[in-house]
Design an enzyme around this catalytic site. Structure first.
Site, short mmCIF file in Angstrom:
data_model
loop_
_atom_site.label_atom_id
_atom_site.label_comp_id
_atom_site.label_asym_id
_atom_site.label_seq_id
_atom_site.Cartn_x
_atom_site.Cartn_y
_atom_site.Cartn_z
N LYS A 118 1.08 4.32 -2.76
CA LYS A 118 0.70 5.69 -2.43
C LYS A 118 1.88 6.66 -2.62
CE LYS A 118 -3.57 4.90 -1.66
NZ LYS A 118 -4.59 5.54 -2.49
N TYR B 49 0.84 -1.21 0.00
CA TYR B 49 0.00 0.00 0.00
C TYR B 49 0.88 1.26 0.00
CZ TYR B 49 -3.77 3.13 1.58
OH TYR B 49 -4.68 4.16 1.70
P1 NDP Z 1 -13.36 2.43 0.71
O1 NDP Z 1 -12.86 1.05 0.86
O2 NDP Z 1 -14.42 2.94 1.59
O3 NDP Z 1 -13.81 2.65 -0.83
C1 NDP Z 1 -12.97 2.28 -1.86
C2 NDP Z 1 -13.57 2.68 -3.17
O4 NDP Z 1 -12.69 2.24 -4.22
C3 NDP Z 1 -14.91 2.03 -3.42
O5 NDP Z 1 -15.76 2.95 -4.04
C4 NDP Z 1 -14.57 0.90 -4.38
O6 NDP Z 1 -15.63 0.59 -5.27
C5 NDP Z 1 -13.44 1.51 -5.17
N1 NDP Z 1 -12.62 0.49 -5.84
C6 NDP Z 1 -11.88 -0.50 -5.28
N2 NDP Z 1 -11.30 -1.23 -6.25
C7 NDP Z 1 -11.67 -0.68 -7.44
C8 NDP Z 1 -11.39 -0.98 -8.79
N3 NDP Z 1 -10.59 -1.99 -9.14
N4 NDP Z 1 -11.96 -0.21 -9.77
C9 NDP Z 1 -12.78 0.81 -9.43
N5 NDP Z 1 -13.07 1.15 -8.17
C10 NDP Z 1 -12.52 0.41 -7.18
O7 NDP Z 1 -12.05 3.34 0.78
P2 NDP Z 1 -11.85 4.83 1.33
O8 NDP Z 1 -12.99 5.67 0.94
O9 NDP Z 1 -11.45 4.74 2.73
O10 NDP Z 1 -10.55 5.26 0.49
C11 NDP Z 1 -10.61 6.04 -0.69
C12 NDP Z 1 -9.19 6.41 -1.08
O11 NDP Z 1 -8.58 7.16 -0.01
C13 NDP Z 1 -8.30 5.19 -1.31
O12 NDP Z 1 -7.43 5.43 -2.39
C14 NDP Z 1 -7.52 5.08 -0.01
O13 NDP Z 1 -6.29 4.45 -0.21
C15 NDP Z 1 -7.37 6.55 0.36
N6 NDP Z 1 -7.13 6.75 1.78
C16 NDP Z 1 -8.04 6.36 2.73
C17 NDP Z 1 -7.79 6.57 4.08
C18 NDP Z 1 -8.74 6.16 5.16
O14 NDP Z 1 -8.41 6.32 6.34
N7 NDP Z 1 -9.91 5.67 4.85
C19 NDP Z 1 -6.56 7.23 4.51
C20 NDP Z 1 -5.69 7.63 3.44
C21 NDP Z 1 -5.98 7.40 2.14
P3 NDP Z 1 -16.42 -0.82 -5.22
O15 NDP Z 1 -16.97 -0.97 -3.84
O16 NDP Z 1 -17.45 -0.66 -6.27
O17 NDP Z 1 -15.41 -1.88 -5.56
#
Ligand code: NDP
Length: 260
Positions: free
Chosen positions: A174, A170
């Site tokens: 990032k 991860y």
């Molecule tokens: P969630 O797990 O809540 O949501 C992830 C999203 O990514 C979902 O909408 C999912 O869609 C989508 N997704 C996953 N795989 C794919 C794919 N192959 N193609 C298209 N869409 C995909 O994550 P967060 O909202 O927590 O995170 C969002 C971003 O922020 C990420 O990049 C994460 O790394 C980053 N982040 C999050 C933090 C946190 O504390 N939550 C901290 C720092 C960064 P579906 O369900 O349809 O697969």
């Protein structure tokens, strides 16, 4: 026109900072992405909500935005696949005629210490989190350069800056997004295309809910603001960067002071 009328028009423009802009949000179905989608729609943008498996969430979001008088569509595409990412961009252009802003937000974790990490877990995270950024960006970049306007915002992470135990895959993905952001920003600045990253700290979503409670408590105790961030606080940074003409190649930390 009176001064007051002018001010009111200006205020209206300021109220809807992204009126009629066409935006793609990858992984817009849930978590941070879903809040970004709602905020963009409130600012007058036409939003393409990309998802991979959460069709119901994406469709419900489209209905919410519809009810509020905004415009959004849901579009299934696995952005770790180049052809599907290209198709996402084609669908956007067919539906809205252009693409102005790309938010690379889709992300997954497969946490495991490096000794136990499988090759599959390594590649899966790199493909979804980092190669996807290449896929979607390469599909929009010519359009943005030709129209001399574009905003690309990459949702990176504090883990790409500070590292994370059990997160080599991860963290690498990032950190890669940050290097990508700065290099592409250099290449596109003169054509009005800005490229920036946001590094969220620990945010209240399903992703952070998966962290064991005792570990989450330790994490929160080390955050100077002593709380997790809210998805709305990431969306605010997205709107700020999307509305700015002169910020590029930057990485905005939204982390409660957890990494400075
Ligand atoms: P969630 O797990 O809540 O949501 C992830 C999203 O990514 C979902 O909408 C999912 O869609 C989508 N997704 C996953 N795989 C794919 C794919 N192959 N193609 C298209 N869409 C995909 O994550 P967060 O909202 O927590 O995170 C969002 C971003 O922020 C990420 O990049 C994460 O790394 C980053 N982040 C999050 C933090 C946190 O504390 N939550 C901290 C720092 C960064 P579906 O369900 O349809 O697969």
């Amino acid at each position: 026109m009176t001064i007051l009328e002018k001010e009111m028009i200006q205020q209206n423009e300021e109220t809807f900072k992204l009126q009629d802009k066409v935006v793609i949000v990858t992984g817009g179905s849930r978590g941070i992405g879903a809040t970004i989608v709602k905020e963009l729609a409130k600012q007058g943008a036409n939003v393409v909500i990309n998802y991979n498996s959460s069709a119901e969430h994406a469709e419900a979001l489209v209905e919410d935005i519809d009810r509020l008088g905004g415009k959004a569509i849901a579009c299934k595409a696995d952005v770790s696949n180049l052809e599907e990412a290209k198709q996402l961009v084609e669908t956007t252009k067919n539906q809205f005629g252009r693409v102005d802003i790309l938010i690379n937000n889709a992300g997954i974790t497969r946490d495991r210490t490096f000794r136990k990490l499988s090759e599959e877990e390594w590649h899966e995270v790199l493909n979804v989190n980092l190669n996807s950024v290449y896929h979607t960006t390469s599909a929009v970049i010519n359009t943005m350069l030709e129209q001399k306007y574009g905003r690309i915002i990459n949702i990176s992470s504090i883990i790409g800056q500070a590292g994370g135990f059990g997160q080599t895959n991860y963290s690498t993905s990032k950190a890669g997004m940050i290097g990508f952001t700065k290099s592409l920003a250099l290449e596109t600045a003169k054509n009005g295309v800005t490229v920036n990253a946001i590094c969220p700290g620990y945010i209240e979503t399903e992703m952070s809910a998966a962290i064991p409670e005792n570990i989450l408590e330790q994490i929160v105790s080390k955050i100077p603001m002593k709380r997790l961030g809210k998805t709305s606080e990431i969306a605010e940074a997205v709107i700020f960067l999307a509305s700015s003409d002169y910020i590029t190649g930057q990485c905005i930390n939204v982390n409660g002071g957890a990494y400075m």
